[in-house]
Enzyme design. Structure first.
Site, PDB file in Angstrom:
ATOM      1  N   ALA A 267       0.737  -1.116  -0.235  1.00 27.68           N
ATOM      2  CA  ALA A 267       0.036   0.044   0.081  1.00 27.68           C
ATOM      3  C   ALA A 267       0.959   1.154  -0.035  1.00 27.68           C
ATOM      4  CB  ALA A 267      -0.864   0.117   1.186  1.00 27.68           C
ATOM      5  N   MET A 268       0.346   2.452  -0.290  1.00 32.36           N
ATOM      6  CA  MET A 268       1.144   3.742  -0.330  1.00 32.36           C
ATOM      7  C   MET A 268       0.430   4.879   0.177  1.00 32.36           C
ATOM      8  SD  MET A 268       3.733   5.057  -1.514  1.00 32.36           S
ATOM      9  CE  MET A 268       3.974   6.868  -0.933  1.00 32.36           C
ATOM     10  N   GLU A 269       0.992   5.485   1.137  1.00 32.26           N
ATOM     11  CA  GLU A 269       0.484   6.383   2.191  1.00 32.26           C
ATOM     12  C   GLU A 269       0.385   7.940   1.498  1.00 32.26           C
ATOM     13  OE1 GLU A 269       3.878   5.194   2.059  1.00 32.26           O
ATOM     14  OE2 GLU A 269       5.226   6.591   2.769  1.00 32.26           O
ATOM     15  N   GLU A 303      -0.072   2.802   6.974  1.00 35.72           N
ATOM     16  CA  GLU A 303      -0.207   3.944   6.071  1.00 35.72           C
ATOM     17  C   GLU A 303      -0.653   5.193   6.693  1.00 35.72           C
ATOM     18  OE1 GLU A 303       1.462   3.221   3.539  1.00 35.72           O
ATOM     19  OE2 GLU A 303       1.409   1.164   3.715  1.00 35.72           O
TER      20      GLU A 303
HETATM   21  N1  TRP Z   1       5.865   3.562   1.162  1.00 32.59           N
HETATM   22  C1  TRP Z   1       5.177   2.501   1.173  1.00 32.59           C
HETATM   23  C2  TRP Z   1       5.227   1.751   2.565  1.00 32.59           C
HETATM   24  O1  TRP Z   1       3.978   2.064   2.892  1.00 32.59           O
HETATM   25  C3  TRP Z   1       5.812   1.594   0.337  1.00 32.59           C
HETATM   26  C4  TRP Z   1       5.519   1.325  -1.246  1.00 32.59           C
HETATM   27  C5  TRP Z   1       4.383   1.147  -1.806  1.00 32.59           C
HETATM   28  C6  TRP Z   1       6.427   1.462  -2.296  1.00 32.59           C
HETATM   29  N2  TRP Z   1       4.444   1.189  -3.095  1.00 32.59           N
HETATM   30  C7  TRP Z   1       5.688   1.314  -3.550  1.00 32.59           C
HETATM   31  C8  TRP Z   1       7.809   1.601  -2.373  1.00 32.59           C
HETATM   32  C9  TRP Z   1       6.340   0.998  -4.846  1.00 32.59           C
HETATM   33  C10 TRP Z   1       8.453   1.337  -3.518  1.00 32.59           C
HETATM   34  C11 TRP Z   1       7.691   1.393  -4.950  1.00 32.59           C
HETATM   35  O2  TRP Z   1       5.716   1.118   2.967  1.00 32.59           O
HETATM   36 ZN    ZN Z   2       5.742   2.482   5.146  1.00 28.10          ZN
END
Ligand code: TRP
Ligand code: ZN
Length: 895
Positions: A267-269, A303
């Site tokens: 997932a992505m924050e 997240e």
């Molecule tokens: N920052 C994300 C996390 O919560 C990590 C992440 C999600 C990521 N998608 C990505 C890192 C794609 C590199 C590429 O940990």
């Molecule tokens: Zn993270």
């Protein structure tokens, strides 16, 4: 595409940005075969930058349609476009740069930047995805306020989302519509997000500690609306927890989560608009296991927590990745511990550390928590940066104590709100708030490798004196031949006949804060140290590294009787589990030797007796009993063996199997009794009690099924009658792993027919088959690649089938004929062109060749084959090169 080898960049070369952004305005026109991106960037030269410094913007795979400066089209001789970006010569001190670019999201199979997942547009910008959307200062220390307008066909994409708050939305001609979003918090480009699709949502509300109301939404495809409740509950728990435990309040009026099927990671924050792999947000009792529920809870929390540890305070550069990831993993782990059983959660973390992180730290990819050089940053989203990074924060918490740690985190957030900072800034805040000198602690950030603690003891009965002699050392890692001592908190106690003994450490004040005088934390900071305990009335067994107080390996020389005493009677739940594991490990290693010497296999009755005792002890949390009686995994056993003779996967597998079967035979009464005692009739809930009961019950089922054909009936019946996926999948696993061929094929067919409509469930079906110990699993996996439900473009499916086979089925992956390696080589070759991030994750098992005696040549042969692929991505290149480079000295040393 690429002619020269990719080059590394170094932390020591960091330079402040030459230009800064005052604001970012983006306008997206989404069409079926391309997308137009119009940007308006208000730029300013930074103070200490030379007047004639050119402006350099990152950009990859963009078609530049127009570029203007302060409203004037730029003449061709004022700028240069390369594969990596756009350079504009001689720019004024402050100016507006406008660019129009065309991109092709529909053809973006790398899932990095703007792409399509099924029918929806979505983005992934961390770490370097934004430069595939438009020309930009794509580095985390350049932050700005974003205003984003999205324009698309209204019937195909009724929902248009970006970060922050919705400012306007209206219909325009041609059946299209548009929405404008504004995010008032300055952010780096990696936190940008855009979503457009036919999405539906569930909504809830949260009132923050200061009384503001936040609207919470989870957006999914219509068919998944019924699978969002658990994620929403988890989100609200996280928001409350972060207020109570860290004093952190949410800062926007809305918080959105979107589920997408094609996603490279979990997932992505993104600020105010978290994007999730659908496997990390959707769940329901019928389709999701207890483990799945827990995973959703902790990833939603992770997240969400990034909103402060990551977004409000972000990283200066990507070498500092652990600043946000290590801290946030520590925060989500503490949250999960508070939500369920803390010890069970800790045991799971330690299993990951010992199996994956220790192996990474002992191999060619070993790197410090704060790496010093990087070819492809995507390769550094590792267990070292995440999980070991979290251990460093945990050690700070242990060393400073909870109150000083909290003062430190308050100071960190207050001092650096709105900034892009470094791991050093984090440690300094902890230091300043606590008054503790952390100079030597910083070695944890700069030195790679897992320290080894060697502990010896002496007991002088006449003087009542007990002495611990502790030595620390750390093996060399690539580029770091020798290491300075670490600061290591060693939590410990002393176990006597009737329980834990009171501690009287010579030359130390008793700690007034702790009422319990049977536990203490020794702080190690030298290569060799001794600790003397007085008034010790009997010879104790030391209870060491309680709660796994530091990410180290421990060598004490416990006897089996010591381990038995600790697992039965120590106060510390973690040490009890750890001792049970160590006892089981000893017994399995004995059997390995017997198998190697073609001797009769004898399983030490101390182990089976211990397991019977655990099964009959109803005073222990059933989830803990399940963890304790589960034998150490084959990968962990292989990691241990790599420190001595090197692992033989077949012997490990056969020995573990033999011990498991012997436990099943000698404990069958207790296993059956426990299985029946823990049957439940309430409706499913992912509550701690229910999860614990199911976990122990299914552990019993596996033991019963593994050795005694008669009990397979239990699994067959449970498979037919289970009312939730946890029980159904556990039963299927037993049938598939231990049943007869006809039984397993029938059950697998049945399961497929029941769940073919649900891709997340079918992924579990792929995984189970990839992990099968019996039969020609490789042939089956190759066949499943052609199954209509399989799709090489979907990372979840690739992981479910390929990564489970190569990572969780050691016997078949490490076949003597090398076919397992060949298969992985084929997969990497197939995927590198379309999705390099995924390909480089896949290649990792091959890079662990140094652990597998007798197989290294075959594994390296595949690495060499991959190295020769045309147009190899920098992602895969980096791993393959580092792994092959490590080969030369290792070979030289062994000859
Ligand atoms: N920052 C994300 C996390 O919560 C990590 C992440 C999600 C990521 N998608 C990505 C890192 C794609 C590199 C590429 O940990
Ligand atoms: Zn993270």
């Amino acid at each position: 595409m690429r002619s020269a080898n990719p080059v590394a960049i170094y932390l020591k070369d960091y330079q402040l940005p030459s230009y800064l952004l005052e604001s970012t305005d983006l306008h997206f026109e989404l069409y079926e075969d391309y997308t137009l991106v119009h940007s308006r960037l208000q730029l300013r030269r930074s103070e200490d930058c030379a007047v004639d410094a050119p402006l350099w913007l990152h950009g990859e795979g963009l078609e530049l349609l127009a570029v203007s400066l302060d409203g004037e089209t730029l003449p061709l001789d004022r700028y240069t476009v390369t594969d990596e970006g756009l350079e504009v010569a001689s720019v004024p001190e402050r100016f507006l740069l406008e660019c129009s670019t065309r991109i092709l999201p529909q053809e973006n199979t790398a899932l990095d930047g703007l792409y399509k997942s099924r029918s929806m547009f979505c983005t992934q910008c961390e770490a370097h995805g934004f430069r595939k959307i438009t020309y930009y200062l794509d580095r985390p220390d350049v932050m700005s306020v974003f205003t984003v307008t999205i324009e698309a066909d209204k019937s195909r994409y009724p929902v248009l989302l970006s970060n922050g708050n919705l400012k306007a939305c209206d219909d325009i001609e041609g059946g299209r519509h548009r929405a404008t979003w504004h995010d008032p918090f300055p952010k780096p480009a990696y936190l940008f997000a855009l979503v457009a699709g036919d999405l539906h949502f569930i909504e809830d509300a949260f009132r923050t500690c200061s009384g503001r109301d936040v609207c919470l939404r989870i957006y999914v495809e219509q068919k998944d609306l019924g699978k969002c409740d658990h994620a929403m509950r988890s989100l609200k728990h996280s928001m409350r927890w972060d207020e109570e435990v860290y004093g952190r309040e949410y800062d926007l009026d809305i918080f959105n989560i979107v589920a997408v099927d094609d996603f490279n990671m979990g997932a992505m924050e993104n600020k105010g608009l978290n994007i999730f792999n659908s496997s990390c947000v959707l769940c329901s009792p019928e389709t999701t296991t207890d483990q799945g529920f827990q995973r959703v809870e902790s990833i939603v929390a992770h997240e969400y927590f990034h909103n402060w540890s990551g977004n409000r305070v972000t990283c200066r550069d990507w070498f500092q990745l652990s600043l946000k990831e290590g801290f946030t993993v520590f925060r989500d782990a503490s949250f999960s511990a508070d939500m369920g059983s803390a010890t069970v959660r800790r045991v799971e973390e330690v299993n990951v550390l010992r199996t994956s992180q220790f192996a990474e730290d002992a191999g060619p990819m070993a790197h410090p928590v704060r790496p010093e050089s990087v070819i492809e940053i995507n390769n550094f989203y590792t267990v070292t940066v995440y999980e070991k990074g979290a251990e460093l924060v945990r050690m700070l918490h242990t060393l400073l104590g909870p109150e000083a740690f909290r003062r430190g985190s308050d100071l960190y957030f207050e001092r650096h709100d709105g900034q892009a900072v470094t791991c050093e800034d984090f440690v300094r805040a902890m230091e300043d708030a606590s008054g503790t000198d952390l100079v030597q602690f910083r070695n944890w950030y700069s030195q790679a490798g897992t320290p080894l603690l060697t502990v010896r003891d002496e007991y002088d009965a006449d003087a009542g004196r007990y002495t611990l002699h502790v030595t620390q050392s750390c093996p060399p890692t690539p580029g770091q031949a020798s290491k300075q001592p670490f600061v290591i908190p060693l939590a410990m106690g002393l176990l006597g006949e009737a329980g834990n003994l009171p501690l009287h450490l010579a030359n130390a004040e008793p700690d007034p804060d702790t009422a319990d005088n049977t536990r203490c934390v020794l702080v190690l900071d030298q290569a060799q140290q001794s600790f003397v305990f007085e008034q010790v009335k009997e010879k104790p067994v030391p209870s060491l590294l309680r709660g796994f107080s530091a990410p180290v390996r421990l060598d004490y020389g416990f006897t089996k009787a010591d381990l038995y005493a600790l697992m039965s009677r120590d106060d510390d739940g973690f040490v009890r589990w750890d001792s049970a594991q160590a006892l089981a490990t000893r017994v399995i290693q004995d059997v390995e030797k017997q198998i190697q010497g073609s001797a009769t296999v004898v399983v030490d009755p101390m182990l089976t007796g211990a397991w019977r005792g655990l099964l009959s002890d109803e005073s222990i949390d059933p989830a803990m009993v399940a963890e304790m009686i589960t034998l150490p995994g084959e990968n962990y056993l292989a990691e241990l063996a790599s420190h001595t003779a090197g692992a033989n996967v077949d012997t490990i597998h056969n020995a573990r199997w033999a011990v498991q079967a012997e436990i099943a035979r000698t404990c069958s009464g207790q296993l059956l009794e426990t299985y029946h005692r823990l049957a439940q009739d309430e409706p499913y809930a992912p509550s701690a009690d229910q999860v614990a009961a199911r976990s122990l019950r299914n552990t019993c089922l596996e033991y019963l099924g593994c050795a005694l054909g008669v009990h397979l009936e239990l699994a067959l019946e449970q498979f037919d009658t289970a009312s939730n996926m946890t029980d159904r999948l556990a039963a299927l696993r037993v049938i598939v792993f231990y049943g007869e061929e006809a039984q397993r094929e029938r059950a697998l067919d049945q399961f497929y027919r029941d769940w073919r409509h649900d891709t997340l469930v079918i992924n579990q079906w792929f995984s189970l088959q990839a992990a099968m110990p019996l039969g020609d699993t490789l042939a089956r996996v190759r066949e499943l690649l052609l199954h209509p439900a399989f799709d090489l473009r979907n990372p979840n499916k690739v992981r479910a089938l390929v990564s489970v086979f190569t990572g969780q089925n050691p016997v078949h992956f490490h076949r003597v004929d090398g076919q397992g390696y060949q298969f992985l080589g084929d997969m990497v070759a197939k995927l590198d062109g379309s999705n390099p991030q995924l390909a480089s994750r896949l290649v990792v098992p091959l890079t662990k060749w140094h652990n597998y005696r007798g197989r290294a040549d075959l594994m390296c042969a595949q690495l060499e084959r991959i190295a020769l692929l045309p147009d190899l991505s920098p992602d895969v290149f980096e791993l393959v090169k580092k792994s092959l480079d490590a080969r030369e000295p290792a070979q030289a040393g062994s000859r």
